[in-house]
Design an enzyme around this catalytic site. Structure first.
Site, PDB file in Angstrom:
ATOM      1  N   SER A 155       0.822  -1.208   0.000  1.00 57.43           N
ATOM      2  CA  SER A 155       0.000   0.000   0.000  1.00 57.43           C
ATOM      3  C   SER A 155       0.857   1.259   0.000  1.00 57.43           C
ATOM      4  O   SER A 155       1.993   1.246   0.464  1.00 57.43           O
ATOM      5  CB  SER A 155      -0.881   0.055   1.248  1.00 57.43           C
ATOM      6  OG  SER A 155      -1.717  -1.060   1.308  1.00 57.43           O
TER       7      SER A 155
HETATM    8  N1  SAH Z   1       0.246  -5.577   4.063  1.00 59.81           N
HETATM    9  C1  SAH Z   1       1.063  -5.859   2.910  1.00 59.81           C
HETATM   10  C2  SAH Z   1       0.366  -5.621   1.595  1.00 59.81           C
HETATM   11  C3  SAH Z   1      -0.720  -6.576   1.381  1.00 59.81           C
HETATM   12  S1  SAH Z   1      -1.272  -6.838  -0.233  1.00 59.81           S
HETATM   13  C4  SAH Z   1       2.379  -5.138   2.958  1.00 59.81           C
HETATM   14  O1  SAH Z   1       2.627  -4.364   3.899  1.00 59.81           O
HETATM   15  O2  SAH Z   1       3.188  -5.356   2.062  1.00 59.81           O
HETATM   16  C5  SAH Z   1      -2.533  -7.966   0.210  1.00 59.81           C
HETATM   17  C6  SAH Z   1      -2.055  -9.333   0.545  1.00 59.81           C
HETATM   18  O3  SAH Z   1      -3.185 -10.080   1.000  1.00 59.81           O
HETATM   19  C7  SAH Z   1      -1.504 -10.099  -0.637  1.00 59.81           C
HETATM   20  O4  SAH Z   1      -0.201 -10.512  -0.356  1.00 59.81           O
HETATM   21  C8  SAH Z   1      -2.461 -11.279  -0.789  1.00 59.81           C
HETATM   22  O5  SAH Z   1      -1.830 -12.475  -1.216  1.00 59.81           O
HETATM   23  C9  SAH Z   1      -3.000 -11.415   0.615  1.00 59.81           C
HETATM   24  N2  SAH Z   1      -4.279 -12.134   0.735  1.00 59.81           N
HETATM   25  C10 SAH Z   1      -5.335 -12.153  -0.125  1.00 59.81           C
HETATM   26  N3  SAH Z   1      -6.320 -12.942   0.347  1.00 59.81           N
HETATM   27  C11 SAH Z   1      -5.881 -13.441   1.544  1.00 59.81           C
HETATM   28  C12 SAH Z   1      -6.443 -14.310   2.525  1.00 59.81           C
HETATM   29  N4  SAH Z   1      -7.647 -14.864   2.376  1.00 59.81           N
HETATM   30  N5  SAH Z   1      -5.709 -14.603   3.617  1.00 59.81           N
HETATM   31  C13 SAH Z   1      -4.469 -14.076   3.796  1.00 59.81           C
HETATM   32  N6  SAH Z   1      -3.881 -13.245   2.908  1.00 59.81           N
HETATM   33  C14 SAH Z   1      -4.578 -12.916   1.793  1.00 59.81           C
END
Ligand code: SAH
Length: 238
Positions: free
Chosen positions: A90
């Protein structure tokens, strides 16, 4: 439907030109602390982030070490960046806003859904030692866990799994932060929130996604809209 990528590309080009030229030291190295300070001043303070702990943490965590090498120079710019597997980290303002909204105190237990690069988890770990984070994609979970350890965030517990289930073993949590967008607030996450706990979560599909602050008070759940956002979807595990 295709407006976002075009807009994003345009913004990337503009910011790339601005940031790379200016902050190279005479040695040719990029001055990351300076870029980080500019990010705090121009993107966070200017937009109303006031929590001094959050500002201090955003000044400290080396965001450039959480993005692929080719994007390092852009790490402090005002937009999200790719982290592989079609996922994104983000933009700094959203990380700061979500963290501020959580009102996390030292010693509190926090669960993050969507570890991604591990950056948000590191930001949380600067506030409390009790950080739990779940990532559904094995390659991202492995890389983030390794990176967090290497950077000294050894107290963070990373699990590869489906965030829709939460993390029962360590529940209940004082705070939950979700960094991918489900269609609705997952029940298991509400159940795993302490009474008096807070959850920050984006809900809905692009372009109608909204970031909410959810508070649990004596069994009732109150939700308040914060701002419209664009997060990758929270996918269901197989
Ligand atoms: N917080 C992260 C950015 C997240 S992007 C950072 O600081 O870099 C969103 C993430 O959520 C992705 O890596 C994706 O694979 C994950 N995601 C999507 N669905 C999910 C689920 N059901 N459980 C856990 N992670 C999930």
């Amino acid at each position: 439907m295709n407006r976002y990528p075009i807009l994003l590309t345009t913004i990337c080009v503009i910011f790339y030109c601005q940031s790379c030229g200016q902050e190279k030291q005479s040695t040719g190295k990029i001055d990351y602390p300076k870029l980080r300070e500019q990010m705090v001043q121009q993107q966070l303070i200017a937009r109303g982030i006031q929590d001094t702990t959050v500002l201090a943490v955003m000044r400290k965590v080396p965001r450039h070490l959480f993005v692929p090498e080719k994007y390092r120079a852009e790490a402090y710019n005002d937009y999200p960046l790719p982290i592989g597997e079609g996922q994104t980290i983000s933009q700094p303002y959203i990380v700061a806003l979500m963290t501020e909204s959580l009102k996390l105190k030292p010693q509190e237990k926090v669960l993050e859904i969507g570890t991604g690069s591990g950056y948000q988890a590191a930001v949380l770990a600067e506030i409390t030692k009790n950080v739990y984070t779940i990532e559904i994609l094995p390659s991202l979970a492995t890389t983030a866990a390794k990176r967090l350890t290497e950077l000294g965030y050894t107290s963070v517990k990373v699990k590869c799994g489906d965030g829709y289930q939460g993390w029962k073993e360590y529940a209940p949590f004082d705070a939950i932060i979700v960094t991918c967008a489900p269609e609705d607030i997952p029940k298991a996450l509400v159940d795993q929130l302490k009474d008096g706990g807070r959850m920050v979560i984006p809900v809905g599909e692009i372009p109608n996604q909204m970031l909410y602050l959810v508070e649990k008070r004596k069994g009732t759940v109150v939700r308040k809209g914060i701002i419209p956002v664009l997060f990758v979807p929270m996918v269901h595990g197989k």
